[in-house]
Write a protein that holds these residues in place. Sequence first.
Motif, PDB file in Angstrom:
ATOM      1  N   ILE A  66       3.678 -13.280   5.639  1.00  0.00           N
ATOM      2  CA  ILE A  66       2.498 -12.745   4.979  1.00  0.00           C
ATOM      3  C   ILE A  66       2.194 -11.338   5.461  1.00  0.00           C
ATOM      4  O   ILE A  66       1.720 -10.493   4.696  1.00  0.00           O
ATOM      5  N   ALA A  67       2.490 -11.058   6.738  1.00  0.00           N
ATOM      6  CA  ALA A  67       2.259  -9.710   7.253  1.00  0.00           C
ATOM      7  C   ALA A  67       3.076  -8.687   6.458  1.00  0.00           C
ATOM      8  O   ALA A  67       2.573  -7.623   6.089  1.00  0.00           O
ATOM      9  N   GLY A  68       4.332  -9.010   6.173  1.00  0.00           N
ATOM     10  CA  GLY A  68       5.171  -8.109   5.385  1.00  0.00           C
ATOM     11  C   GLY A  68       4.664  -7.943   3.972  1.00  0.00           C
ATOM     12  O   GLY A  68       4.697  -6.843   3.404  1.00  0.00           O
ATOM     13  N   LEU A  69       4.164  -9.026   3.399  1.00  0.00           N
ATOM     14  CA  LEU A  69       3.610  -8.977   2.049  1.00  0.00           C
ATOM     15  C   LEU A  69       2.367  -8.080   2.018  1.00  0.00           C
ATOM     16  O   LEU A  69       2.210  -7.239   1.118  1.00  0.00           O
ATOM     17  N   ASP A  70       1.498  -8.258   3.001  1.00  0.00           N
ATOM     18  CA  ASP A  70       0.292  -7.439   3.069  1.00  0.00           C
ATOM     19  C   ASP A  70       0.624  -5.964   3.281  1.00  0.00           C
ATOM     20  O   ASP A  70      -0.051  -5.076   2.737  1.00  0.00           O
ATOM     21  N   GLN A  71       1.670  -5.698   4.057  1.00  0.00           N
ATOM     22  CA  GLN A  71       2.067  -4.305   4.284  1.00  0.00           C
ATOM     23  C   GLN A  71       2.553  -3.659   2.997  1.00  0.00           C
ATOM     24  O   GLN A  71       2.228  -2.497   2.707  1.00  0.00           O
ATOM     25  N   ALA A  72       3.299  -4.414   2.186  1.00  0.00           N
ATOM     26  CA  ALA A  72       3.781  -3.880   0.910  1.00  0.00           C
ATOM     27  C   ALA A  72       2.606  -3.605  -0.033  1.00  0.00           C
ATOM     28  O   ALA A  72       2.574  -2.568  -0.713  1.00  0.00           O
ATOM     29  N   ILE A  73       1.651  -4.514  -0.060  1.00  0.00           N
ATOM     30  CA  ILE A  73       0.462  -4.323  -0.904  1.00  0.00           C
ATOM     31  C   ILE A  73      -0.307  -3.088  -0.438  1.00  0.00           C
ATOM     32  O   ILE A  73      -0.765  -2.268  -1.255  1.00  0.00           O
ATOM     33  N   ALA A  74      -0.465  -2.937   0.887  1.00  0.00           N
ATOM     34  CA  ALA A  74      -1.215  -1.806   1.433  1.00  0.00           C
ATOM     35  C   ALA A  74      -0.542  -0.478   1.108  1.00  0.00           C
ATOM     36  O   ALA A  74      -1.221   0.512   0.801  1.00  0.00           O
ATOM     37  N   ARG A  75       0.791  -0.431   1.168  1.00  0.00           N
ATOM     38  CA  ARG A  75       1.500   0.824   0.860  1.00  0.00           C
ATOM     39  C   ARG A  75       1.245   1.250  -0.576  1.00  0.00           C
ATOM     40  O   ARG A  75       1.035   2.432  -0.858  1.00  0.00           O
ATOM     41  N   ILE A  76       1.257   0.277  -1.478  1.00  0.00           N
ATOM     42  CA  ILE A  76       1.018   0.597  -2.890  1.00  0.00           C
ATOM     43  C   ILE A  76      -0.407   1.107  -3.080  1.00  0.00           C
ATOM     44  O   ILE A  76      -0.657   2.075  -3.817  1.00  0.00           O
ATOM     45  N   ALA A  77      -1.370   0.490  -2.400  1.00  0.00           N
ATOM     46  CA  ALA A  77      -2.768   0.898  -2.526  1.00  0.00           C
ATOM     47  C   ALA A  77      -2.989   2.296  -1.941  1.00  0.00           C
ATOM     48  O   ALA A  77      -3.783   3.084  -2.463  1.00  0.00           O
ATOM     49  N   GLU A  78      -2.297   2.612  -0.858  1.00  0.00           N
ATOM     50  CA  GLU A  78      -2.519   3.884  -0.175  1.00  0.00           C
ATOM     51  C   GLU A  78      -1.846   5.058  -0.883  1.00  0.00           C
ATOM     52  O   GLU A  78      -2.379   6.171  -0.905  1.00  0.00           O
ATOM     53  N   THR A  79      -0.669   4.828  -1.461  1.00  0.00           N
ATOM     54  CA  THR A  79       0.081   5.926  -2.078  1.00  0.00           C
ATOM     55  C   THR A  79      -0.093   5.983  -3.592  1.00  0.00           C
ATOM     56  O   THR A  79       0.146   7.026  -4.198  1.00  0.00           O
TER      57      THR A  79
END
Length: 324
Positions: free
Chosen positions: A225-238
């Motif tokens: 889930i940590a990896g999934l959340d990181q992918a979601i966060a990257r999309i939101a930030e960029t």
Amino acid sequence: MTLPVGNDAAQAAFAAALDGAKLHHAWLLAGPEGVGKAGFARAAATRLLARASGQGGLPPGLAVPGDHPTAKLMAAGSHPDFRVLARLPKDADKPDQDLARSITIAQVRTLQPMFATAPAMGPARVVLIDAIDDLERGGANALLKNLEEPPAGTVFLLVSHAPGRLLPTIRSRCRLLRFERLADGDVARVLRQQLPEAQEEEIATLVAVADGAPGRALRFAGLDIAGLDQAIARIAETGDPGNAERVKLAKGLAGKASQARYEAFLDRAPAFIAHRARGRSGPGLKVALDAYAAAQDLAGAARGLSLDAQGTVFEMAGIIATLR
């Protein structure tokens, strides 16, 4: 039988009622999903039936020693005075796969032959419905007749994640027992019990996504889930202007082998947006609220209509990208 962690007030209230002069015949166990209501219901049923057996050897409270005859029968799923109604598998030959959308009226009607006879091992029997929210309308009406005229010695334990959606006539015949979200420390304790081989890093991640509901976190165990959340966060930030991140995520969550992680994504994406919304105001808050509504709608449609996973993830990632 091990008692569930947390919600001590609810457990104490039922224990006090059980020790009283007369136990109410129907209990509505209401609260968020995944906080231990069904586990409590089984523990409460075990204690009630153990006491009714007259075999003694019971400590104070709701606990029942594992070597008690009632505990053994319950653990084996063979107690004749305990019945559970829950959603059945769509395919009886594949019990670990998709479940039916509801608990049917036919399932409720299977209780009637049991009600026509006396309990087998004492003066009490227990019917657990997990969850009564899943009961189709005809089944709810059939159950209501039993709640209005309860069979002798029968106690109903009705698990509900959304009691406001139930028929008012059902709610009015039940005593409410409210369950709350657990503190993070209690969630971690449950996770360590259920996942003894998990590393502390994963436990910490699961506590963070549990939102006070260990049952919810357990669904995410082993899914990175940590990896999934990181992918979601990257999309939101960029904002993912070239779509590379969302294409990669969509491909990674497509296919049968990724089904569990895809289901987790459908849960995590709206939760991520809701978390981001809490720190915003003005136009930014409106963007986040619109994104949350769209994500919730898409997640609901994806589950209800079995939408294509790859296309759904790509579309959901586009919604997340609007948060930039």
